[in-house]
Design a protein around this motif. Structure first.
Motif, PDB file in Angstrom:
ATOM      1  N   LEU A   1      35.743  35.540  33.572  1.00 16.41           N
ATOM      2  CA  LEU A   1      35.178  34.960  34.796  1.00 16.41           C
ATOM      3  C   LEU A   1      36.124  35.136  35.980  1.00 16.41           C
ATOM      4  O   LEU A   1      35.677  35.261  37.129  1.00 16.41           O
ATOM      5  N   LEU A   2      37.428  35.145  35.719  1.00 16.33           N
ATOM      6  CA  LEU A   2      38.395  35.371  36.803  1.00 16.33           C
ATOM      7  C   LEU A   2      38.220  36.760  37.423  1.00 16.33           C
ATOM      8  O   LEU A   2      38.423  36.936  38.626  1.00 16.33           O
ATOM      9  N   LEU A   3      37.824  37.726  36.622  1.00 16.82           N
ATOM     10  CA  LEU A   3      37.564  39.065  37.156  1.00 16.82           C
ATOM     11  C   LEU A   3      36.343  39.050  38.071  1.00 16.82           C
ATOM     12  O   LEU A   3      36.331  39.715  39.117  1.00 16.82           O
ATOM     13  N   CYS A   4      35.320  38.285  37.684  1.00 17.30           N
ATOM     14  CA  CYS A   4      34.150  38.129  38.565  1.00 17.30           C
ATOM     15  C   CYS A   4      34.563  37.467  39.873  1.00 17.30           C
ATOM     16  O   CYS A   4      34.147  37.883  40.956  1.00 17.30           O
ATOM     17  N   ALA A   5      35.399  36.414  39.761  1.00 16.03           N
ATOM     18  CA  ALA A   5      35.861  35.718  40.961  1.00 16.03           C
ATOM     19  C   ALA A   5      36.669  36.639  41.858  1.00 16.03           C
ATOM     20  O   ALA A   5      36.568  36.586  43.086  1.00 16.03           O
ATOM     21  N   ALA A   6      37.474  37.504  41.254  1.00 13.08           N
ATOM     22  CA  ALA A   6      38.278  38.448  42.041  1.00 13.08           C
ATOM     23  C   ALA A   6      37.394  39.373  42.856  1.00 13.08           C
ATOM     24  O   ALA A   6      37.738  39.762  43.969  1.00 13.08           O
TER      25      ALA A   6
ATOM     26  N   CYS B   1      43.658  37.794  44.938  1.00 16.02           N
ATOM     27  CA  CYS B   1      42.885  38.225  43.774  1.00 16.02           C
ATOM     28  C   CYS B   1      43.668  39.158  42.856  1.00 16.02           C
ATOM     29  O   CYS B   1      43.299  39.323  41.694  1.00 16.02           O
ATOM     30  N   SER B   2      44.719  39.756  43.356  1.00 16.35           N
ATOM     31  CA  SER B   2      45.556  40.563  42.469  1.00 16.35           C
ATOM     32  C   SER B   2      46.205  39.673  41.408  1.00 16.35           C
ATOM     33  O   SER B   2      46.481  40.125  40.288  1.00 16.35           O
ATOM     34  N   VAL B   3      46.426  38.397  41.731  1.00 12.99           N
ATOM     35  CA  VAL B   3      46.954  37.446  40.744  1.00 12.99           C
ATOM     36  C   VAL B   3      45.908  37.218  39.649  1.00 12.99           C
ATOM     37  O   VAL B   3      46.238  37.128  38.461  1.00 12.99           O
ATOM     38  N   TYR B   4      44.628  37.137  40.032  1.00 17.49           N
ATOM     39  CA  TYR B   4      43.557  36.964  39.050  1.00 17.49           C
ATOM     40  C   TYR B   4      43.527  38.133  38.067  1.00 17.49           C
ATOM     41  O   TYR B   4      43.306  37.942  36.869  1.00 17.49           O
ATOM     42  N   VAL B   5      43.718  39.336  38.605  1.00 16.39           N
ATOM     43  CA  VAL B   5      43.615  40.548  37.793  1.00 16.39           C
ATOM     44  C   VAL B   5      44.859  40.758  36.934  1.00 16.39           C
ATOM     45  O   VAL B   5      44.763  41.135  35.764  1.00 16.39           O
TER      46      VAL B   5
END
Length: 207
Positions: free
Chosen positions: A117-122, A82-86
């Motif tokens: 939405l990627l932040l929500c997924a993270a 998830c650090s990749v998402y952020v």
């Protein structure tokens, strides 16, 4: 898993009523999230197998330790994923640009929405890690009726009606819907964790 996949498939169809951009952003983010989600299924199965082996030996203490250790491993994995998402949301979304063209107005809307939405997924991936690990441990212990009841009840009596109310009744934005989904996954993970913590699975005789 079947109940959850079915619910999220219906969720994608419902998101289409918010427009093509919302549907495209949702589909892209869920596709990206498969890279984090699918390994969790393997970790869930491994947890269930190892916990079940020790339960079969009447060693519930070790089975419980395995579940918690697997949980720590899953959370550590999610920190990396998830650090990749952020840190790299723009790079992730740019891979889905039609023909590599980022300039079109429609994709710019999808691009900006997808980054949010990627932040929500993270965030909800950490809750998913908790849910799947303890679901696997409960399955290894033979507590399958509880898994079915929780999965069916939460996904089809809370998630889908909640999304329908937000979109059809309140005309909520796509980000509001995803925040609701994030909170829902937190609640679902809490229920599975609470079921495991209760220790009722220790009383199940699988032999």
């Amino acid at each position: 898993c079947f109940l959850e996949v079915g619910a999220f498939t219906l969720f994608c169809f419902i998101m289409g009523s918010l427009g093509m951009e919302a549907l495209a952003a949702t589909t892209i983010v869920l596709s990206i999230n498969n890279l984090s989600f699918l390994p969790l299924l393997g970790m869930m199965d491994a947890t269930g197998i190892k916990a079940g082996q020790y339960i079969g030996r009447n060693d519930t203490a070790t089975a419980e330790k395995i579940a918690y250790r697997a949980w720590v491993m899953a959370l550590a994995y999610m920190v990396c994923a998830c650090s990749v998402y952020v840190l790299l949301p723009s790079w992730l979304m740019s891979n889905f640009a039609p023909g590599g063209d980022m300039s079109s107005a429609s994709f710019q809307t999808i691009f900006e929405t997808g980054r949010q939405l990627l932040l929500c997924a993270a965030v909800f991936n950490f809750f998913d890690a908790t849910k799947f690990i303890f679901m696997g441990a409960l399955r290894g212990a033979g507590d399958t009726k509880a898994i079915l009841a929780i999965g069916a009840g939460m996904n089809w009596l809370v998630l889908i009606p909640g999304v329908l109310i937000l979109i059809k009744g309140l005309h909520a934005s796509i980000l509001s819907v995803w925040i609701f989904v994030t909170v829902f996954i937190l609640l679902e993970a809490s229920v599975f964790f609470g079921r495991f913590k209760s220790g009722r699975w220790k009383k199940i005789d699988m032999i």
